[in-house]
Motif scaffolding. Sequence first.
Motif, PDB file in Angstrom:
ATOM      1  N   PHE A 162      48.727  45.596  44.654  1.00  0.00           N
ATOM      2  CA  PHE A 162      48.760  44.708  45.737  1.00  0.00           C
ATOM      3  C   PHE A 162      50.193  44.337  46.389  1.00  0.00           C
ATOM      4  N   TYR A 181      49.976  36.599  44.581  1.00  0.00           N
ATOM      5  CA  TYR A 181      48.985  37.353  44.353  1.00  0.00           C
ATOM      6  C   TYR A 181      47.537  36.680  44.998  1.00  0.00           C
ATOM      7  N   ILE A 182      47.207  35.740  44.153  1.00  0.00           N
ATOM      8  CA  ILE A 182      45.898  35.147  44.617  1.00  0.00           C
ATOM      9  C   ILE A 182      45.913  34.381  45.821  1.00  0.00           C
ATOM     10  N   ARG A 221      43.428  40.613  37.135  1.00  0.00           N
ATOM     11  CA  ARG A 221      44.834  39.935  37.085  1.00  0.00           C
ATOM     12  C   ARG A 221      45.658  40.577  36.352  1.00  0.00           C
ATOM     13  N   THR A 268      40.113  46.584  45.060  1.00  0.00           N
ATOM     14  CA  THR A 268      40.273  46.916  43.441  1.00  0.00           C
ATOM     15  C   THR A 268      39.996  48.227  43.441  1.00  0.00           C
ATOM     16  N   ARG A 320      40.494  39.117  43.212  1.00  0.00           N
ATOM     17  CA  ARG A 320      41.716  39.084  42.622  1.00  0.00           C
ATOM     18  C   ARG A 320      41.707  38.267  41.441  1.00  0.00           C
TER      19      ARG A 320
END
Length: 506
Positions: free
Chosen positions: A259, A232-233, A251, A273, A247
């Motif tokens: 995502f 993800y990040i 979370r 977002t 991100r």
Amino acid sequence: MSTNPLPSPGRPTFGVEIEFLIATLFMGTEDPDEGVKDLPPVLRIPNEALGDRYGYVNRLVKEVLDEFLPPKSPLTTVGNESMRSILQQYNEWTVDHDASVGQVGNSLYQIVGVEVKTPVQFSSPNSFKAVSLGISAITSRFRCTVNIRCGLHVHVGAVSELLPLEQMRRLASLVYATEPLLYSLHDPIRRGNYYCRPLQDFATIGSPDGEGVVELVEHIQNKEDKWLCSNYIGTDRRHGEEPLSAREQYRDDSHIEVFLATRQSGHFEPFTTRGKSSRDINILPEVHSEVNPRVSAAQLSSLQPPVEQARQRNIPRMRIPRFSTEDHRTRYEMSQRSGCAIPRHELKDLLRRGPATSVFKAVYRIYSQPATCHISELLSASERPGINILGHGCYWVGDTPSRRTIEFRLGEGSLDGEWIATWAKICVGIFKFALYSSACQFIDVLTKCDQAMKEDGSYDIVDLLDDIGLFAEAEIVERRLMANRYRWNLSFDESEYELLFAAALS
């Protein structure tokens, strides 16, 4: 919408950590260097401060810095609490005791190890000038020196943002490729120092046969607590997407599911977002209005901003040092006497490992990684690499504030204000070139660095600085290399002397 993560395009933020020693004496003790011309008065420790000698010295150094460079106004930030906390930790000059750079050998003084940290600033002529001025202020008031244990660390970043995957790939590739050239600006003994181990010698990425690369990636993928970063990040950032701080801030499972849907086959839309999207900007004050007007014109005259223009090379091309087994052992023994040697078992691993892998094989390994945390691990070189990108690893993702910087640790200790500012400019220049150069410029430099690993005298640090547009810094580096030619046992292509002489006459 631009994918540039910087609030001010092309202007990274940086900070410098300077390690040095201050000579002190107790009251009533004879000054061994009394009467030496142009030597600052020795710092005497009063009897009432003996119980807090280090704190007393630190406070006096801070007072001098505040006199020449008054503290900035409070940092203005709008954004999530984590980012605000990171920047507020580095909002002014700080002075701390540093036990790791203590006295080496005997001395008639009581030596105090000091570490000075500059504030975080956007890169600009005034901010580099302030660094040089701060060091000049300290050395004019105290008897200072550096030894083999002292370092000069430069942190470069994008305010407090994590770098997206593509930029981290480019940056990691460039620092691996240019590392031998950057080390050539410092005493060769730095390569044997425990606190700045070379990536090509000790990091997994430099392994000639790839030993550990696959195992390391599998280890990261199998660790549950790193899933958030790897998937993800730390993954790629597409055109139109918000910086990675968004991100970090969001979370929860619902955001991650959305995502991941954009990363499925056939989906190319940007992830943003939910709700109204607005990007907050962290504002760092400039330093042009902060320099004390009482500082003399003579001090400022030596700190004029460089004139950046095309130039003629002035020295022969330097051969990149090649280190034999005996060279490694000699550096290890010298570092061991000063208490900063790499562990003996790591020296054995280095001698057994042999020459580092080529630039483009390392680049292939870097670009094969799916997330920034994988790249961070590949270039970790244990705990204290010469160029440290661990601030972009999984360990620092989340609620705990941390420095989101690339740390250039390989610099040797110095009290030369001009050189400290120059070294900071070089580190910032490497960062900017990695992020913003065109693909053809970037590949051209990688190709030349790869050639330098294979062919002596084909490309050196002066060439690199010219290629990335640091012309004024290249001039300073030429003088530095020639001044240390014999002390560092540097080798130059003597055949180029005639060409340079002919060019000077033409």
